[in-house]
Design an enzyme around this catalytic site. Structure first.
Site, PDB file in Angstrom:
ATOM      1  N   ASP A  99      99.171   6.527 -20.307  1.00 34.76           N
ATOM      2  CA  ASP A  99      97.750   6.809 -20.505  1.00 34.76           C
ATOM      3  C   ASP A  99      97.056   6.666 -19.152  1.00 34.76           C
ATOM      4  OD1 ASP A  99      97.373   4.098 -20.127  1.00 34.76           O
ATOM      5  OD2 ASP A  99      96.478   3.718 -22.085  1.00 34.76           O
ATOM      6  N   CYS A 158     101.449   2.038 -20.653  1.00 34.35           N
ATOM      7  CA  CYS A 158     100.000   1.938 -20.804  1.00 34.35           C
ATOM      8  C   CYS A 158      99.568   0.655 -20.093  1.00 34.35           C
ATOM      9  CB  CYS A 158      99.575   1.982 -22.270  1.00 34.35           C
ATOM     10  SG  CYS A 158     100.189   0.626 -23.286  1.00 34.35           S
ATOM     11  N   THR A 188      98.964  -2.560 -21.144  1.00 34.21           N
ATOM     12  CA  THR A 188      99.818  -3.704 -21.484  1.00 34.21           C
ATOM     13  C   THR A 188     101.236  -3.297 -21.857  1.00 34.21           C
ATOM     14  OG1 THR A 188      99.182  -3.511 -23.800  1.00 34.21           O
ATOM     15  CG2 THR A 188      97.858  -5.020 -22.417  1.00 34.21           C
ATOM     16  N   HIS A 190     122.336  -4.998 -26.024  1.00 38.48           N
ATOM     17  CA  HIS A 190     122.373  -5.502 -27.404  1.00 38.48           C
ATOM     18  C   HIS A 190     121.594  -4.654 -28.413  1.00 38.48           C
ATOM     19  CE1 HIS A 190     123.578  -9.904 -26.262  1.00 38.48           C
ATOM     20  NE2 HIS A 190     124.412  -8.999 -25.783  1.00 38.48           N
ATOM     21  N   HIS A 205     126.894  -5.721 -32.015  1.00 34.54           N
ATOM     22  CA  HIS A 205     125.519  -5.265 -31.801  1.00 34.54           C
ATOM     23  C   HIS A 205     125.264  -3.933 -32.489  1.00 34.54           C
ATOM     24  CE1 HIS A 205     125.130  -8.628 -29.160  1.00 34.54           C
ATOM     25  NE2 HIS A 205     126.168  -8.224 -28.451  1.00 34.54           N
TER      26      HIS A 205
HETATM   27  C1  RB5 Z   1      93.529   1.295 -22.382  1.00 35.81           C
HETATM   28  O1  RB5 Z   1      92.325   0.709 -22.039  1.00 35.81           O
HETATM   29  C2  RB5 Z   1      94.461   0.254 -22.967  1.00 35.81           C
HETATM   30  O2  RB5 Z   1      94.011  -0.137 -24.218  1.00 35.81           O
HETATM   31  C3  RB5 Z   1      95.860   0.820 -23.064  1.00 35.81           C
HETATM   32  O3  RB5 Z   1      96.290   1.206 -21.803  1.00 35.81           O
HETATM   33  C4  RB5 Z   1      96.934  -0.117 -23.591  1.00 35.81           C
HETATM   34  O4  RB5 Z   1      96.937  -1.316 -22.877  1.00 35.81           O
HETATM   35  C5  RB5 Z   1      96.987  -0.320 -25.040  1.00 35.81           C
HETATM   36  O5  RB5 Z   1      97.836  -1.033 -25.582  1.00 35.81           O
END
Ligand code: RB5
Length: 149
Positions: free
Chosen positions: A7, A64, A66, A97, A132
């Site tokens: 993203d 993304c 996180t 695994h 596994h």
């Molecule tokens: C975008 O602001 C953020 O929400 C996205 O990149 C991600 O971290 C979502 O899980």
């Protein structure tokens, strides 16, 4: 063929992954996003994970902020085992695994050089099979709606 998706939070990290794939001699297809305009990560996760599920690509890397949203969304696609990794040990073990076929990275939480090592490790580690394989098969049964008891 490796599917890529990110993203707006992860364009730089996706470019780093492309450079790595070029170095490793691995082909990729970029399913977007391509600009810093705010976008909805599930759309891009579904494109890359879908390409793995339908056989167009062997594996995918989705990124993304996180890595959490991408991993949750990718894991909704049947046949996908997406692992969110923030360390190299997990990247190695999830291949050995879990036979993970999608790697999720968090561009806002994992340093770019660590992410590079995570991706390189994940891309070059094979599944061990054996006991596994039985466990991965059980995951597929959950996905198929079977009651594992
Ligand atoms: C975008 O602001 C953020 O929400 C996205 O990149 C991600 O971290 C979502 O899980």
């Amino acid at each position: 063929m490796i599917a890529l998706a990110c993203d707006h939070a992860a364009l730089e990290m996706k470019q780093m992954i492309k450079n790595l794939l070029n170095e490793m001699g691995l082909e990729y297809h970029d399913y977007g996003t391509f600009t810093e305009d705010s976008c909805d990560y599930p759309i891009f996760a579904a494109r890359a994970a879908g390409a793995v599920a339908n056989g167009e690509c062997d594996r995918a890397i989705v990124i993304c902020g996180t890595g959490i949203g991408m991993s949750i969304a990718a894991n909704k696609v049947k046949g996908v085992r997406c692992a969110l990794c923030g360390d190299v040990y997990s990247a190695e073990m999830t291949r050995r695994h879990n036979d993970s076929n999608v790697l999720a990275l968090g561009a806002r939480v994992t340093g770019i050089e660590v992410a590079r090592l995570i991706a390189k490790t994940w891309l070059s580690t094979e599944f061990e099979g054996g006991r596994h394989a039985r466990r991965v098969e059980l995951i597929s049964k959950i996905e198929a709606g079977e009651n594992l008891g």
